[in-house]
Design a protein around this motif. Structure first.
Motif, PDB file in Angstrom:
ATOM      1  N   LYS A  72       0.569  -1.261   0.069  1.00 49.38           N
ATOM      2  CA  LYS A  72       0.350  -0.448   0.377  1.00 49.38           C
ATOM      3  C   LYS A  72       0.959   0.874   0.252  1.00 49.38           C
ATOM      4  CE  LYS A  72      -3.648   1.629   2.381  1.00 49.38           C
ATOM      5  NZ  LYS A  72      -5.048   1.577   3.256  1.00 49.38           N
ATOM      6  N   LEU A  73       0.774   2.192  -1.160  1.00 50.37           N
ATOM      7  CA  LEU A  73       1.691   3.366  -1.096  1.00 50.37           C
ATOM      8  C   LEU A  73       0.724   4.194  -1.525  1.00 50.37           C
ATOM      9  CD1 LEU A  73       3.986   1.384  -3.873  1.00 50.37           C
ATOM     10  CD2 LEU A  73       3.826   1.683  -1.498  1.00 50.37           C
ATOM     11  N   LEU A  74      -0.351   4.487  -1.519  1.00 54.87           N
ATOM     12  CA  LEU A  74      -1.282   5.961  -1.611  1.00 54.87           C
ATOM     13  C   LEU A  74      -0.624   6.628  -1.112  1.00 54.87           C
ATOM     14  CD1 LEU A  74      -4.381   4.498  -2.202  1.00 54.87           C
ATOM     15  CD2 LEU A  74      -2.265   4.869  -3.403  1.00 54.87           C
ATOM     16  N   SER A  75      -0.417   6.757   0.476  1.00 53.83           N
ATOM     17  CA  SER A  75      -0.034   7.454   1.246  1.00 53.83           C
ATOM     18  C   SER A  75       1.832   7.323   1.969  1.00 53.83           C
ATOM     19  CB  SER A  75      -0.877   7.647   2.936  1.00 53.83           C
ATOM     20  OG  SER A  75      -0.224   5.817   3.374  1.00 53.83           O
ATOM     21  N   LEU A  76       2.584   7.120   1.359  1.00 53.45           N
ATOM     22  CA  LEU A  76       4.476   6.828   1.115  1.00 53.45           C
ATOM     23  C   LEU A  76       4.532   8.066   1.214  1.00 53.45           C
ATOM     24  CD1 LEU A  76       6.517   4.741   1.469  1.00 53.45           C
ATOM     25  CD2 LEU A  76       6.563   5.397  -0.741  1.00 53.45           C
ATOM     26  N   ALA A  77       5.086   8.781   2.244  1.00 53.75           N
ATOM     27  CA  ALA A  77       5.861  10.358   2.834  1.00 53.75           C
ATOM     28  C   ALA A  77       7.110  10.678   1.992  1.00 53.75           C
ATOM     29  CB  ALA A  77       5.673  10.514   4.037  1.00 53.75           C
ATOM     30  N   PRO A  78       7.258  11.229   1.622  1.00 51.11           N
ATOM     31  CA  PRO A  78       8.700  11.063   1.178  1.00 51.11           C
ATOM     32  C   PRO A  78       9.255  11.343   2.620  1.00 51.11           C
ATOM     33  CG  PRO A  78       7.548  13.425   1.094  1.00 51.11           C
ATOM     34  CD  PRO A  78       6.615  12.241   1.763  1.00 51.11           C
ATOM     35  N   GLY A  79      11.129   9.740   1.956  1.00 50.65           N
ATOM     36  CA  GLY A  79      11.735   9.652   3.311  1.00 50.65           C
ATOM     37  C   GLY A  79      11.519   8.111   3.925  1.00 50.65           C
ATOM     38  N   GLU A  80      10.050   8.144   3.778  1.00 55.11           N
ATOM     39  CA  GLU A  80       9.249   6.572   4.584  1.00 55.11           C
ATOM     40  C   GLU A  80       9.601   5.391   3.342  1.00 55.11           C
ATOM     41  OE1 GLU A  80       5.052   4.830   5.507  1.00 55.11           O
ATOM     42  OE2 GLU A  80       5.813   6.830   4.806  1.00 55.11           O
ATOM     43  N   SER A  81      10.445   4.610   4.290  1.00 57.31           N
ATOM     44  CA  SER A  81      11.339   2.880   3.259  1.00 57.31           C
ATOM     45  C   SER A  81      10.158   2.009   3.865  1.00 57.31           C
ATOM     46  CB  SER A  81      12.102   2.862   3.876  1.00 57.31           C
ATOM     47  OG  SER A  81      13.305   3.761   4.457  1.00 57.31           O
ATOM     48  N   THR A  82       9.800   1.573   2.624  1.00 59.22           N
ATOM     49  CA  THR A  82       9.140   0.613   2.493  1.00 59.22           C
ATOM     50  C   THR A  82       9.425  -0.749   1.474  1.00 59.22           C
ATOM     51  OG1 THR A  82       6.717  -0.206   2.217  1.00 59.22           O
ATOM     52  CG2 THR A  82       7.137   1.229   0.897  1.00 59.22           C
ATOM     53  N   GLU A  83       8.768  -1.772   1.655  1.00 60.60           N
ATOM     54  CA  GLU A  83       9.723  -2.981   0.718  1.00 60.60           C
ATOM     55  C   GLU A  83       7.774  -3.249  -0.504  1.00 60.60           C
ATOM     56  OE1 GLU A  83      11.513  -7.146   0.430  1.00 60.60           O
ATOM     57  OE2 GLU A  83      10.634  -6.126   2.090  1.00 60.60           O
ATOM     58  N   LEU A  84       8.008  -3.933  -1.713  1.00 55.90           N
ATOM     59  CA  LEU A  84       6.998  -3.821  -2.111  1.00 55.90           C
ATOM     60  C   LEU A  84       7.693  -5.717  -3.467  1.00 55.90           C
ATOM     61  CD1 LEU A  84       7.012  -3.329  -6.402  1.00 55.90           C
ATOM     62  CD2 LEU A  84       6.784  -0.920  -4.976  1.00 55.90           C
ATOM     63  N   LEU A  85       6.283  -5.890  -3.258  1.00 56.61           N
ATOM     64  CA  LEU A  85       6.350  -7.978  -4.113  1.00 56.61           C
ATOM     65  C   LEU A  85       5.433  -7.039  -5.548  1.00 56.61           C
ATOM     66  CD1 LEU A  85       6.553 -10.312  -2.063  1.00 56.61           C
ATOM     67  CD2 LEU A  85       8.146  -9.298  -3.290  1.00 56.61           C
ATOM     68  N   LEU A  86       6.165  -7.824  -6.512  1.00 52.03           N
ATOM     69  CA  LEU A  86       5.127  -7.716  -8.195  1.00 52.03           C
ATOM     70  C   LEU A  86       5.251  -9.450  -8.044  1.00 52.03           C
ATOM     71  CD1 LEU A  86       6.514  -5.103  -9.862  1.00 52.03           C
ATOM     72  CD2 LEU A  86       4.794  -4.810  -8.816  1.00 52.03           C
ATOM     73  N   LEU A  87       3.818 -10.059  -8.985  1.00 49.78           N
ATOM     74  CA  LEU A  87       3.620 -11.451  -8.103  1.00 49.78           C
ATOM     75  C   LEU A  87       3.497 -11.786  -9.581  1.00 49.78           C
ATOM     76  CD1 LEU A  87       1.929 -11.272  -5.083  1.00 49.78           C
ATOM     77  CD2 LEU A  87       4.567 -11.720  -5.253  1.00 49.78           C
ATOM     78  N   SER A  88       2.847 -13.143  -9.261  1.00 44.89           N
ATOM     79  CA  SER A  88       2.449 -13.314 -10.676  1.00 44.89           C
ATOM     80  C   SER A  88       1.102 -13.834 -10.364  1.00 44.89           C
ATOM     81  CB  SER A  88       3.476 -14.605 -11.742  1.00 44.89           C
ATOM     82  OG  SER A  88       2.880 -16.055 -10.677  1.00 44.89           O
ATOM     83  N   VAL A  89       0.418 -13.783 -11.558  1.00 45.43           N
ATOM     84  CA  VAL A  89      -1.126 -14.733 -11.478  1.00 45.43           C
ATOM     85  C   VAL A  89      -1.536 -15.541 -10.388  1.00 45.43           C
ATOM     86  CG1 VAL A  89      -3.108 -15.062 -11.978  1.00 45.43           C
ATOM     87  CG2 VAL A  89      -1.581 -13.352 -13.800  1.00 45.43           C
ATOM     88  N   GLN A  90       0.048 -16.366 -10.546  1.00 41.06           N
ATOM     89  CA  GLN A  90       0.032 -17.417  -9.179  1.00 41.06           C
ATOM     90  C   GLN A  90       0.469 -16.667  -8.070  1.00 41.06           C
ATOM     91  OE1 GLN A  90       1.049 -17.856 -12.204  1.00 41.06           O
ATOM     92  NE2 GLN A  90      -0.337 -19.191 -13.427  1.00 41.06           N
ATOM     93  N   GLY A  91       0.917 -15.891  -7.746  1.00 36.86           N
ATOM     94  CA  GLY A  91       0.901 -15.437  -5.717  1.00 36.86           C
ATOM     95  C   GLY A  91       2.188 -15.613  -6.514  1.00 36.86           C
TER      96      GLY A  91
END
Length: 367
Positions: A70-89
């Motif tokens: 969830k990145l909609l409210s990501l503030a400048p300088g805030e760190s997070t991690e994301l994954l891009l998945l296949s349809v099978q997860g």
């Protein structure tokens, strides 16, 4: 592929292989370097990393729709991690995420940057976003402790092992006792043309990739290209903890994420292995893990830790007895391996299947 680091010209530098190619495995004394890194007295050249940027006013909402985070409210300088998945997860891309208010920076494995940039570009459609692979221009350097001399640089701070908002721990160990707490981690974005000067200005020694890997393994931190294969799902690596927001909107692979989390159990589990230290060699990544004569998994990463000796991460079948003594088989060379639980064998079924329904009586068929 990232260009070779100028720091390879330093005295004693021995080039690393695999994911860390183009940087130094060590500078002459791997264990001393590892101790210094663990104490916050050294930095690691991570310029084997790839860097992809996404700019434009739609960047965060667009990445939000594509990824597990969830990145909609990501503030400048805030760190997070994301994954891009296949349809099978299954995990296709993993990125460390940082936004500066104008661009979103994605730090990835160097081998993954071209593919990620190409895929993101193919998904732009009419949205106001621009994707660039800036690996040739930007390097990454890592440290356990913040570097005061680098206060001007953008820095991604690893959320591991805290459970991020919307995340969930699949670990057997409580977060307060998680070994990842002993390894806070910061990755700085530095212009490649300024990397040597930045290292000098830091006032810290250099530690090679071997040192950083040993600390990563002892922190139970999974890595794309090491702990992942073409079948791995986030639950197996405890990545729901930092890289998945379970309450966000639809994205590719979400159905598998929700189904396994709510109703099922991941088929494999990440495990930490303490290897027999009496031998003078270590098994290679990819070595078989045996229970008796039966193969039950594979080693994914191996290192010599300055305190614990030979250690490894591996992926096991979920059903393997967590108290079982295992053996690592590296092409006939055998290593006794004691397992320490990372992902619990009972992980999953956070909601669980409904029970108590009456079944219709079975009707015997007559021939």
């Amino acid at each position: 592929m990232s260009p070779k680091s100028p720091l390879l010209a330093r005295a004693g530098a021995v080039e690393a292989g695999g994911l860390d190619s183009g940087t130094a495995a060590h500078y002459g004394d791997p264990l001393r370097e590892q101790r210094a890194l663990a104490r916050g007295e050294a930095i690691t050249d991570l310029s084997s990393r790839g860097v992809v940027t996404v700019s434009g006013p739609d960047r965060l909402s667009w990445l939000n729709t594509l990824s597990s985070q969830k990145l909609l409210s990501l503030a400048p300088g805030e760190s997070t991690e994301l994954l891009l998945l296949s349809v099978q997860g299954r995990i296709e891309h993993d990125a460390r995420v940082l936004d500066d208010g104008e661009r979103t920076w994605l730090i990835v494995e160097g081998t993954d940057a071209p593919a990620l940039a190409a895929w993101l570009t193919s998904m732009k459609f009419t949205l106001r976003v621009e994707v660039q692979d800036v690996t040739d221009d930007w390097a990454v350097a890592g440290s356990v402790a913040p570097v005061p001399a680098w206060a001007e640089y953008l820095v991604w701070t690893d959320p591991w092992p805290q459970v991020s908002p919307g995340g969930y721990s699949y670990a057997e160990t409580e977060t307060a006792d998680h070994p990842g707490l002993d390894r806070p981690w910061h990755e700085y974005l530095i212009l490649r043309s300024s990397l040597e000067q930045a290292v000098e200005a830091s006032g810290r020694a250099l530690a090679g990739a071997m040192a950083a890997e040993a600390l990563r393994i002892s922190a139970w931190r999974p890595r794309l290209g090491a702990e992942t294969d073409d079948k791995v799902i986030p639950h197996e690596l405890d990545l729901i903890r930092t890289a998945v927001h379970l309450d966000k909107g639809c994205y590719k692979g979400q159905e598998t994420i929700a189904r396994v989390h709510n109703l099922g159990r991941p088929p494999r589990r990440l495990v930490f292995l303490q290897l027999d230290g009496s031998q003078h060699t270590m098994p290679a990544a990819g070595s078989r893990i045996l229970f008796g004569e039966r193969e039950v998994g594979r080693v994914t990463s191996v290192a010599q830790h300055y305190e614990m000796g030979a250690v490894a991460l591996g992926l096991l079948k979920r059903s393997v007895d967590p108290t079982a003594e295992l053996v690592v088989d590296d092409d006939g060379e055998l290593y006794a391996a004691a397992q320490e639980l990372i992902v619990s064998p009972g992980a999953g079924q956070a909601v669980g299947r409904q029970t108590g329904f009456l079944r219709a009586p079975r009707v015997e068929r007559k021939n």
